[in-house]
Design a protein around this motif. Structure first.
Motif, PDB file in Angstrom:
ATOM      1  N   GLU A  68       1.481  -6.699 -11.931  1.00  0.00           N
ATOM      2  CA  GLU A  68       0.598  -5.523 -11.876  1.00  0.00           C
ATOM      3  C   GLU A  68      -0.830  -5.937 -12.225  1.00  0.00           C
ATOM      4  O   GLU A  68      -1.793  -5.520 -11.557  1.00  0.00           O
ATOM      5  CB  GLU A  68       1.096  -4.455 -12.855  1.00  0.00           C
ATOM      6  N   LEU A  69      -0.994  -6.767 -13.244  1.00  0.00           N
ATOM      7  CA  LEU A  69      -2.318  -7.243 -13.645  1.00  0.00           C
ATOM      8  C   LEU A  69      -2.953  -8.111 -12.563  1.00  0.00           C
ATOM      9  O   LEU A  69      -4.181  -8.125 -12.405  1.00  0.00           O
ATOM     10  CB  LEU A  69      -2.216  -8.028 -14.961  1.00  0.00           C
ATOM     11  N   LEU A  70      -2.110  -8.838 -11.830  1.00  0.00           N
ATOM     12  CA  LEU A  70      -2.620  -9.713 -10.773  1.00  0.00           C
ATOM     13  C   LEU A  70      -2.853  -8.961  -9.466  1.00  0.00           C
ATOM     14  O   LEU A  70      -3.306  -9.557  -8.474  1.00  0.00           O
ATOM     15  CB  LEU A  70      -1.629 -10.862 -10.532  1.00  0.00           C
ATOM     16  N   GLY A  71      -2.515  -7.672  -9.468  1.00  0.00           N
ATOM     17  CA  GLY A  71      -2.718  -6.876  -8.267  1.00  0.00           C
ATOM     18  C   GLY A  71      -1.689  -7.105  -7.182  1.00  0.00           C
ATOM     19  O   GLY A  71      -1.915  -6.772  -6.009  1.00  0.00           O
ATOM     20  N   LEU A  72      -0.541  -7.682  -7.558  1.00  0.00           N
ATOM     21  CA  LEU A  72       0.493  -7.989  -6.573  1.00  0.00           C
ATOM     22  C   LEU A  72       1.478  -6.844  -6.381  1.00  0.00           C
ATOM     23  O   LEU A  72       2.349  -6.918  -5.519  1.00  0.00           O
ATOM     24  CB  LEU A  72       1.258  -9.251  -7.003  1.00  0.00           C
ATOM     25  N   MET A  73       1.337  -5.784  -7.178  1.00  0.00           N
ATOM     26  CA  MET A  73       2.304  -4.690  -7.127  1.00  0.00           C
ATOM     27  C   MET A  73       1.795  -3.481  -6.352  1.00  0.00           C
ATOM     28  O   MET A  73       2.473  -2.465  -6.270  1.00  0.00           O
ATOM     29  CB  MET A  73       2.661  -4.260  -8.553  1.00  0.00           C
ATOM     30  N   LYS A  74       0.600  -3.583  -5.774  1.00  0.00           N
ATOM     31  CA  LYS A  74       0.015  -2.433  -5.099  1.00  0.00           C
ATOM     32  C   LYS A  74       0.870  -1.929  -3.946  1.00  0.00           C
ATOM     33  O   LYS A  74       0.966  -0.734  -3.693  1.00  0.00           O
ATOM     34  CB  LYS A  74      -1.393  -2.795  -4.598  1.00  0.00           C
ATOM     35  N   ASN A  75       1.482  -2.869  -3.223  1.00  0.00           N
ATOM     36  CA  ASN A  75       2.282  -2.494  -2.060  1.00  0.00           C
ATOM     37  C   ASN A  75       3.772  -2.326  -2.376  1.00  0.00           C
ATOM     38  O   ASN A  75       4.572  -2.057  -1.486  1.00  0.00           O
ATOM     39  CB  ASN A  75       2.136  -3.550  -0.951  1.00  0.00           C
ATOM     40  N   TYR A  76       4.146  -2.487  -3.652  1.00  0.00           N
ATOM     41  CA  TYR A  76       5.569  -2.526  -4.013  1.00  0.00           C
ATOM     42  C   TYR A  76       6.299  -1.233  -3.650  1.00  0.00           C
ATOM     43  O   TYR A  76       7.391  -1.260  -3.092  1.00  0.00           O
ATOM     44  CB  TYR A  76       5.716  -2.815  -5.506  1.00  0.00           C
ATOM     45  N   THR A  77       5.722  -0.107  -4.005  1.00  0.00           N
ATOM     46  CA  THR A  77       6.418   1.166  -3.770  1.00  0.00           C
ATOM     47  C   THR A  77       6.263   1.677  -2.348  1.00  0.00           C
ATOM     48  O   THR A  77       7.065   2.492  -1.894  1.00  0.00           O
ATOM     49  CB  THR A  77       5.891   2.241  -4.739  1.00  0.00           C
ATOM     50  N   SER A  78       5.250   1.194  -1.628  1.00  0.00           N
ATOM     51  CA  SER A  78       4.987   1.716  -0.285  1.00  0.00           C
ATOM     52  C   SER A  78       5.478   0.816   0.836  1.00  0.00           C
ATOM     53  O   SER A  78       5.660   1.271   1.967  1.00  0.00           O
ATOM     54  CB  SER A  78       3.481   1.959  -0.110  1.00  0.00           C
ATOM     55  N   ASN A  79       5.694  -0.452   0.545  1.00  0.00           N
ATOM     56  CA  ASN A  79       6.098  -1.411   1.574  1.00  0.00           C
ATOM     57  C   ASN A  79       7.482  -1.961   1.247  1.00  0.00           C
ATOM     58  O   ASN A  79       7.632  -2.830   0.399  1.00  0.00           O
ATOM     59  CB  ASN A  79       5.085  -2.561   1.648  1.00  0.00           C
ATOM     60  N   PRO A  80       8.550  -1.476   1.947  1.00  0.00           N
ATOM     61  CA  PRO A  80       9.922  -1.907   1.642  1.00  0.00           C
ATOM     62  C   PRO A  80      10.142  -3.409   1.810  1.00  0.00           C
ATOM     63  O   PRO A  80      10.894  -4.014   1.038  1.00  0.00           O
ATOM     64  CB  PRO A  80      10.759  -1.109   2.638  1.00  0.00           C
ATOM     65  N   VAL A  81       9.504  -4.012   2.826  1.00  0.00           N
ATOM     66  CA  VAL A  81       9.669  -5.455   3.039  1.00  0.00           C
ATOM     67  C   VAL A  81       9.074  -6.224   1.864  1.00  0.00           C
ATOM     68  O   VAL A  81       9.683  -7.166   1.328  1.00  0.00           O
ATOM     69  CB  VAL A  81       9.003  -5.894   4.364  1.00  0.00           C
ATOM     70  N   TYR A  82       7.906  -5.823   1.457  1.00  0.00           N
ATOM     71  CA  TYR A  82       7.242  -6.448   0.303  1.00  0.00           C
ATOM     72  C   TYR A  82       8.082  -6.253  -0.958  1.00  0.00           C
ATOM     73  O   TYR A  82       8.217  -7.167  -1.781  1.00  0.00           O
ATOM     74  CB  TYR A  82       5.858  -5.837   0.132  1.00  0.00           C
ATOM     75  N   GLN A  83       8.662  -5.053  -1.114  1.00  0.00           N
ATOM     76  CA  GLN A  83       9.490  -4.763  -2.280  1.00  0.00           C
ATOM     77  C   GLN A  83      10.703  -5.676  -2.328  1.00  0.00           C
ATOM     78  O   GLN A  83      11.053  -6.200  -3.392  1.00  0.00           O
ATOM     79  CB  GLN A  83       9.945  -3.306  -2.256  1.00  0.00           C
ATOM     80  N   CYS A  84      11.347  -5.880  -1.180  1.00  0.00           N
ATOM     81  CA  CYS A  84      12.513  -6.775  -1.139  1.00  0.00           C
ATOM     82  C   CYS A  84      12.130  -8.199  -1.506  1.00  0.00           C
ATOM     83  O   CYS A  84      12.843  -8.874  -2.254  1.00  0.00           O
ATOM     84  CB  CYS A  84      13.134  -6.753   0.262  1.00  0.00           C
ATOM     85  N   ALA A  85      11.004  -8.656  -0.979  1.00  0.00           N
ATOM     86  CA  ALA A  85      10.549 -10.015  -1.277  1.00  0.00           C
ATOM     87  C   ALA A  85      10.257 -10.169  -2.763  1.00  0.00           C
ATOM     88  O   ALA A  85      10.613 -11.180  -3.383  1.00  0.00           O
ATOM     89  CB  ALA A  85       9.309 -10.338  -0.441  1.00  0.00           C
ATOM     90  N   MET A  86       9.620  -9.166  -3.354  1.00  0.00           N
ATOM     91  CA  MET A  86       9.319  -9.211  -4.777  1.00  0.00           C
ATOM     92  C   MET A  86      10.596  -9.159  -5.614  1.00  0.00           C
ATOM     93  O   MET A  86      10.707  -9.831  -6.643  1.00  0.00           O
ATOM     94  CB  MET A  86       8.407  -8.047  -5.156  1.00  0.00           C
ATOM     95  N   ASP A  87      11.577  -8.370  -5.169  1.00  0.00           N
ATOM     96  CA  ASP A  87      12.842  -8.267  -5.904  1.00  0.00           C
ATOM     97  C   ASP A  87      13.584  -9.601  -5.932  1.00  0.00           C
ATOM     98  O   ASP A  87      14.306  -9.893  -6.893  1.00  0.00           O
ATOM     99  CB  ASP A  87      13.728  -7.186  -5.284  1.00  0.00           C
ATOM    100  N   ILE A  88      13.435 -10.392  -4.878  1.00  0.00           N
ATOM    101  CA  ILE A  88      14.046 -11.725  -4.865  1.00  0.00           C
ATOM    102  C   ILE A  88      13.436 -12.580  -5.969  1.00  0.00           C
ATOM    103  O   ILE A  88      14.144 -13.286  -6.712  1.00  0.00           O
ATOM    104  CB  ILE A  88      13.859 -12.399  -3.488  1.00  0.00           C
ATOM    105  N   VAL A  89      12.115 -12.501  -6.104  1.00  0.00           N
ATOM    106  CA  VAL A  89      11.419 -13.243  -7.164  1.00  0.00           C
ATOM    107  C   VAL A  89      11.863 -12.750  -8.536  1.00  0.00           C
ATOM    108  O   VAL A  89      12.158 -13.541  -9.438  1.00  0.00           O
ATOM    109  CB  VAL A  89       9.892 -13.101  -7.013  1.00  0.00           C
ATOM    110  N   PHE A  90      11.940 -11.419  -8.697  1.00  0.00           N
ATOM    111  CA  PHE A  90      12.359 -10.843  -9.975  1.00  0.00           C
ATOM    112  C   PHE A  90      13.784 -11.262 -10.331  1.00  0.00           C
ATOM    113  O   PHE A  90      14.094 -11.515 -11.498  1.00  0.00           O
ATOM    114  CB  PHE A  90      12.270  -9.316  -9.924  1.00  0.00           C
ATOM    115  N   THR A  91      14.660 -11.310  -9.326  1.00  0.00           N
ATOM    116  CA  THR A  91      16.055 -11.669  -9.578  1.00  0.00           C
ATOM    117  C   THR A  91      16.187 -13.120 -10.026  1.00  0.00           C
ATOM    118  O   THR A  91      16.906 -13.430 -10.977  1.00  0.00           O
ATOM    119  CB  THR A  91      16.908 -11.441  -8.317  1.00  0.00           C
ATOM    120  N   ILE A  92      15.474 -13.998  -9.348  1.00  0.00           N
ATOM    121  CA  ILE A  92      15.576 -15.425  -9.673  1.00  0.00           C
ATOM    122  C   ILE A  92      14.921 -15.738 -11.016  1.00  0.00           C
ATOM    123  O   ILE A  92      15.500 -16.407 -11.879  1.00  0.00           O
ATOM    124  CB  ILE A  92      14.942 -16.278  -8.557  1.00  0.00           C
TER     125      ILE A  92
END
Length: 356
Positions: A68-92
């Motif tokens: 969030e501080l790095l500005g990487l979460m702006k598209n998280y809630t609005s872009n499902p593809v971006y959300q999935c990609a981020m969730d992979i990072v969060f999971t690992i």
């Protein structure tokens, strides 16, 4: 119960005196000392598992804040593809990494216990070798899918039962990306990454290290932790029942890849059902899914019958230590790290229960 030993007066256990001048008394003392060593080690493994869970909580929340501080979460809630990609990072990073760190420490603690007590390392904690039999692997996977479908039914009944008392159960909302790229990333996230990381963490580091203290105990403890990790009463009952099956078939086939395959296929099926609603409509998709559930249950039970016959010679390891199952669970779960982690997860779970 307090106990002590004095080489002149003998061994005192619960007010009874046992003198050390004969083989029987010495054997009794050795058994008690081995039991205490086992209890201490189980408690240590519980602490490391609790720390892994706390690490999972801290890492996940920390990553969200950092991104969030790095500005990487702006598209998280609005872009499902971006959300999935981020969730992979969060999971690992958020789930698997803490279990690698504290799971490695748990494995070292286990090795110390084995060395000090002259126990050979005959169990591979991770179980990453190939299944002993390809046919048994196939039967186990089909059987495991059947048990997962039974777990789905049980979860549905629990949801309905709770609604009778005015409680509504929910789970976190997940956006479903569309298009070839979106579906590919979603399959990668749900069916591949989630299955691998969760099985290596729970059936690998947790169950694998606990197996030296009894396979049944190890399967149950890992399944309970697996259920709590899901953080809601829609997924937790399923995870508990499925966790028993995943542990059982992994041990019976001699490979964690069996559990990974069952987990991956179950998650993939859930995605297929979700996406099929767009093509078939909700009513037809649910009807087809119902038939699939019962077909897998029937097929799974048939395969389980043959699997049981073929693996009847593969028993569950039970160590010869004077420590009850209750004592093992107390040592594993009743420690500050584990209790703190479970308390937080119970709190999160409560947020997905509303009173109608």
């Amino acid at each position: 119960m307090k106990h002590s030993y004095d080489w002149n007066s003998g061994f005192n256990y619960g007010g009874n005196q046992y003198y050390g001048n004969d083989a029987a008394s010495q054997q009794y003392l050795d058994n008690i000392m081995k039991t205490e060593a086992a209890k201490r080690t189980i408690r240590s493994l519980g602490v490391y598992t609790g720390l892994a869970l706390l690490g999972y909580i801290v890492f996940q929340n920390g990553l969200y804040i950092l991104f969030e501080l790095l500005g990487l979460m702006k598209n998280y809630t609005s872009n499902p593809v971006y959300q999935c990609a981020m969730d992979i990072v969060f999971t690992i990073l958020g789930l698997f990494l803490p279990f690698v760190i504290f799971g490695t420490l748990a494995t070292r603690r286990n090795k110390k216990y084995l060395k000090e007590n002259g126990i050979p390392e005959f169990i591979d904690p991770m179980g990453l070798n190939k299944p002993k039999s390809t046919l048994d692997f196939i039967l186990a996977v089909i059987s495991g899918m059947g048990f997962c479908m039974l777990a789905n039914l049980a979860t549905s009944y629990i949801t309905v039962f709770m609604s009778l008392f005015g409680f509504e159960l929910s789970s976190p909302d997940i956006n479903m990306p569309e298009g070839v790229t979106g579906i590919f990333i979603n399959v990668l996230r749900v069916s591949i990454v989630a299955a691998l990381t969760e099985e290596l963490s729970l059936r690998g580091y947790v169950m694998g290290n606990l197996r030296y203290f009894g396979d049944k105990f190890a399967i149950t403890a890992a399944a309970v932790v697996f259920a709590f990790m899901h953080g809601n009463l829609v997924q937790a009952p399923f995870a508990l029942i499925a966790g028993f099956a995943l542990g059982y078939f992994s041990i019976k086939t001699g490979s964690i890849w069996t559990g990974i395959a069952i987990h991956a296929l179950n998650n993939l099926l859930s995605l297929v059902v979700t996406y099929s609603i767009d093509f078939l409509g909700e009513d037809l998709a649910n009807t087809v899914y119902t038939y699939v559930i019962y077909a897998l249950i029937i097929g799974g039970l048939i395969c389980f019958f043959f699997f049981k016959k073929r693996t009847s010679d593969v028993g569950f390891y039970a160590p010869k230590i004077r420590l009850s199952q209750k004592g093992k669970y107390k040592a594993f779960f009743l420690n500050p790290a584990m209790l703190l982690a479970l308390a937080y997860m119970i709190y999160v779970t409560s947020q997905y229960v509303t009173r109608g």
